[in-house]
Scaffold this motif. Sequence first.
Motif, PDB file in Angstrom:
ATOM      1  N   MET A   1       0.846  -1.180   0.000  1.00  0.00           N
ATOM      2  CA  MET A   1       0.000   0.000   0.000  1.00  0.00           C
ATOM      3  C   MET A   1       0.890   1.240   0.000  1.00  0.00           C
ATOM      4  SD  MET A   1      -3.136   1.243   0.335  1.00  0.00           S
ATOM      5  CE  MET A   1      -4.307   2.129   1.273  1.00  0.00           C
ATOM      6  N   LEU A   2       0.662   2.104  -0.994  1.00  0.00           N
ATOM      7  CA  LEU A   2       1.419   3.355  -1.039  1.00  0.00           C
ATOM      8  C   LEU A   2       1.020   4.258   0.119  1.00  0.00           C
ATOM      9  CD1 LEU A   2       1.356   4.442  -4.798  1.00  0.00           C
ATOM     10  CD2 LEU A   2       3.270   3.539  -3.511  1.00  0.00           C
ATOM     11  N   LYS A   3       1.990   4.935   0.682  1.00  0.00           N
ATOM     12  CA  LYS A   3       1.700   5.896   1.741  1.00  0.00           C
ATOM     13  C   LYS A   3       0.932   7.088   1.181  1.00  0.00           C
ATOM     14  CE  LYS A   3       3.798   9.259   4.744  1.00  0.00           C
ATOM     15  NZ  LYS A   3       4.625  10.389   4.525  1.00  0.00           N
ATOM     16  N   GLN A   4       1.378   7.608   0.036  1.00  0.00           N
ATOM     17  CA  GLN A   4       0.769   8.788  -0.561  1.00  0.00           C
ATOM     18  C   GLN A   4      -0.567   8.426  -1.222  1.00  0.00           C
ATOM     19  OE1 GLN A   4       3.713   7.450  -1.377  1.00  0.00           O
ATOM     20  NE2 GLN A   4       5.280   9.006  -1.698  1.00  0.00           N
ATOM     21  N   VAL A   5      -1.393   9.448  -1.384  1.00  0.00           N
ATOM     22  CA  VAL A   5      -2.661   9.310  -2.086  1.00  0.00           C
ATOM     23  C   VAL A   5      -2.430   9.777  -3.525  1.00  0.00           C
ATOM     24  CG1 VAL A   5      -5.049  10.120  -2.206  1.00  0.00           C
ATOM     25  CG2 VAL A   5      -3.987   9.678   0.030  1.00  0.00           C
ATOM     26  N   ILE A   6      -2.903   8.995  -4.482  1.00  0.00           N
ATOM     27  CA  ILE A   6      -2.729   9.338  -5.883  1.00  0.00           C
ATOM     28  C   ILE A   6      -3.922  10.175  -6.340  1.00  0.00           C
ATOM     29  CG2 ILE A   6      -2.445   8.465  -8.227  1.00  0.00           C
ATOM     30  CD1 ILE A   6      -1.307   5.887  -6.980  1.00  0.00           C
ATOM     31  N   VAL A   7      -3.635  11.321  -6.949  1.00  0.00           N
ATOM     32  CA  VAL A   7      -4.683  12.192  -7.469  1.00  0.00           C
ATOM     33  C   VAL A   7      -4.759  11.982  -8.975  1.00  0.00           C
ATOM     34  CG1 VAL A   7      -5.493  14.570  -7.721  1.00  0.00           C
ATOM     35  CG2 VAL A   7      -4.291  13.874  -5.634  1.00  0.00           C
ATOM     36  N   VAL A   8      -5.925  11.533  -9.438  1.00  0.00           N
ATOM     37  CA  VAL A   8      -6.173  11.269 -10.849  1.00  0.00           C
ATOM     38  C   VAL A   8      -7.391  12.076 -11.287  1.00  0.00           C
ATOM     39  CG1 VAL A   8      -5.122   8.976 -10.822  1.00  0.00           C
ATOM     40  CG2 VAL A   8      -7.551   9.219 -10.294  1.00  0.00           C
ATOM     41  N   GLU A   9      -7.766  11.944 -12.547  1.00  0.00           N
ATOM     42  CA  GLU A   9      -8.872  12.746 -13.064  1.00  0.00           C
ATOM     43  C   GLU A   9     -10.239  12.106 -12.878  1.00  0.00           C
ATOM     44  OE1 GLU A   9      -8.198  14.713 -16.876  1.00  0.00           O
ATOM     45  OE2 GLU A   9      -6.090  14.167 -16.657  1.00  0.00           O
ATOM     46  N   GLY A  10     -10.360  10.791 -13.013  1.00  0.00           N
ATOM     47  CA  GLY A  10     -11.689  10.198 -12.981  1.00  0.00           C
ATOM     48  C   GLY A  10     -11.738   8.822 -12.363  1.00  0.00           C
ATOM     49  N   LYS A  11     -12.968   8.303 -12.278  1.00  0.00           N
ATOM     50  CA  LYS A  11     -13.199   6.996 -11.655  1.00  0.00           C
ATOM     51  C   LYS A  11     -12.577   5.862 -12.461  1.00  0.00           C
ATOM     52  CE  LYS A  11     -17.195   8.369  -9.074  1.00  0.00           C
ATOM     53  NZ  LYS A  11     -18.313   9.165  -9.288  1.00  0.00           N
ATOM     54  N   SER A  12     -12.557   5.989 -13.785  1.00  0.00           N
ATOM     55  CA  SER A  12     -11.917   4.954 -14.609  1.00  0.00           C
ATOM     56  C   SER A  12     -10.429   4.885 -14.326  1.00  0.00           C
ATOM     57  CB  SER A  12     -12.145   5.229 -16.094  1.00  0.00           C
ATOM     58  OG  SER A  12     -13.516   5.183 -16.396  1.00  0.00           O
ATOM     59  N   ASP A  13      -9.825   6.043 -14.052  1.00  0.00           N
ATOM     60  CA  ASP A  13      -8.404   6.081 -13.689  1.00  0.00           C
ATOM     61  C   ASP A  13      -8.175   5.326 -12.384  1.00  0.00           C
ATOM     62  OD1 ASP A  13      -8.035   7.740 -15.902  1.00  0.00           O
ATOM     63  OD2 ASP A  13      -8.102   9.569 -14.706  1.00  0.00           O
ATOM     64  N   ILE A  14      -9.066   5.523 -11.418  1.00  0.00           N
ATOM     65  CA  ILE A  14      -8.942   4.844 -10.122  1.00  0.00           C
ATOM     66  C   ILE A  14      -9.011   3.335 -10.317  1.00  0.00           C
ATOM     67  CG2 ILE A  14     -10.088   4.440  -7.901  1.00  0.00           C
ATOM     68  CD1 ILE A  14     -10.836   7.433  -7.901  1.00  0.00           C
ATOM     69  N   GLN A  15      -9.918   2.877 -11.173  1.00  0.00           N
ATOM     70  CA  GLN A  15     -10.037   1.444 -11.440  1.00  0.00           C
ATOM     71  C   GLN A  15      -8.750   0.897 -12.054  1.00  0.00           C
ATOM     72  OE1 GLN A  15     -13.544   1.422 -13.880  1.00  0.00           O
ATOM     73  NE2 GLN A  15     -14.933   1.416 -12.116  1.00  0.00           N
ATOM     74  N   ARG A  16      -8.145   1.649 -12.961  1.00  0.00           N
ATOM     75  CA  ARG A  16      -6.910   1.202 -13.597  1.00  0.00           C
ATOM     76  C   ARG A  16      -5.758   1.196 -12.597  1.00  0.00           C
ATOM     77  NH1 ARG A  16      -6.014  -1.888 -17.842  1.00  0.00           N
ATOM     78  NH2 ARG A  16      -7.321  -0.582 -19.131  1.00  0.00           N
ATOM     79  N   ILE A  17      -5.691   2.209 -11.737  1.00  0.00           N
ATOM     80  CA  ILE A  17      -4.645   2.256 -10.699  1.00  0.00           C
ATOM     81  C   ILE A  17      -4.747   1.018  -9.810  1.00  0.00           C
ATOM     82  CG2 ILE A  17      -3.836   3.491  -8.634  1.00  0.00           C
ATOM     83  CD1 ILE A  17      -3.172   5.071 -11.107  1.00  0.00           C
ATOM     84  N   ALA A  18      -5.976   0.625  -9.464  1.00  0.00           N
ATOM     85  CA  ALA A  18      -6.186  -0.537  -8.596  1.00  0.00           C
ATOM     86  C   ALA A  18      -5.649  -1.824  -9.224  1.00  0.00           C
ATOM     87  CB  ALA A  18      -7.669  -0.689  -8.271  1.00  0.00           C
ATOM     88  N   GLN A  19      -5.580  -1.875 -10.551  1.00  0.00           N
ATOM     89  CA  GLN A  19      -5.014  -3.040 -11.224  1.00  0.00           C
ATOM     90  C   GLN A  19      -3.487  -3.043 -11.167  1.00  0.00           C
ATOM     91  OE1 GLN A  19      -6.597  -2.857 -15.186  1.00  0.00           O
ATOM     92  NE2 GLN A  19      -8.681  -3.325 -14.528  1.00  0.00           N
ATOM     93  N   ALA A  20      -2.907  -1.874 -10.873  1.00  0.00           N
ATOM     94  CA  ALA A  20      -1.447  -1.736 -10.889  1.00  0.00           C
ATOM     95  C   ALA A  20      -0.828  -1.777  -9.494  1.00  0.00           C
ATOM     96  CB  ALA A  20      -1.057  -0.427 -11.583  1.00  0.00           C
ATOM     97  N   VAL A  21      -1.420  -1.049  -8.559  1.00  0.00           N
ATOM     98  CA  VAL A  21      -0.860  -0.933  -7.210  1.00  0.00           C
ATOM     99  C   VAL A  21      -1.987  -0.818  -6.190  1.00  0.00           C
ATOM    100  CG1 VAL A  21       1.290   0.204  -7.938  1.00  0.00           C
ATOM    101  CG2 VAL A  21      -0.684   1.586  -7.329  1.00  0.00           C
ATOM    102  N   GLU A  22      -1.632  -1.052  -4.959  1.00  0.00           N
ATOM    103  CA  GLU A  22      -2.577  -0.841  -3.871  1.00  0.00           C
ATOM    104  C   GLU A  22      -2.355   0.575  -3.354  1.00  0.00           C
ATOM    105  OE1 GLU A  22      -3.811  -2.768   0.435  1.00  0.00           O
ATOM    106  OE2 GLU A  22      -2.431  -3.866  -0.868  1.00  0.00           O
ATOM    107  N   ALA A  23      -3.342   1.422  -3.561  1.00  0.00           N
ATOM    108  CA  ALA A  23      -3.210   2.829  -3.163  1.00  0.00           C
ATOM    109  C   ALA A  23      -4.576   3.463  -3.021  1.00  0.00           C
ATOM    110  CB  ALA A  23      -2.405   3.588  -4.218  1.00  0.00           C
TER     111      ALA A  23
END
Length: 177
Positions: free
Chosen positions: A1-23
């Motif tokens: 789990m990353l310590k930092q919070v990732i700021v992205v543009e949309g919900k689809s981005d969040i779904q893709r991030i979840a496939q790459a890392v735990e954050a």
Amino acid sequence: MLKQVIVVEGKSDIQRIAQAVEADCIATEGFTLRKGVIDMIRVAYEKRGIIILTDPDTAGERIRRVLTKKFPNAQHAFVPRDEAFANDDIGIEQASPESIRKALSTLHVESLESSNEFSMVDLVRHGLSGMSDSAARRAVIGAKLGIGYGNGKQFLYRLNHYGITRDAYEEAVNSLK
């Protein structure tokens, strides 16, 4: 789990991030940047730190600039444009999990002070400005250095404000030969 919070543009981005890392992620929901979203980002910034990972397009760069002004010590990650393009669309949601992990492995904090290490002469000398293939060359070098794509002026700014060393730059440029 990353310590930092990732700021992205949309919900689809969040779904893709979840496939790459735990954050944990926060979506800006576009360029409007509502007060409630800014407040959530501010809390994350103050408590855990944030990583700005916006789309490698004009809108994403505008959002990145606004967020950088509000959160000057934010970390920045960049997915190269050619790794974020699919289905006639460009964005983090189009990037592979590997591309996202690679972007998150090379974080930069923008410095308010320029290092003045690089000048437009460097860009011209290495074919990164003034040549028919300069944009493509900047895209490759930007990916290698983890600073993303930019026009000549923006690229020079990133070289001087994201802590890129002369050695790292020379190594990236020499890899093109």
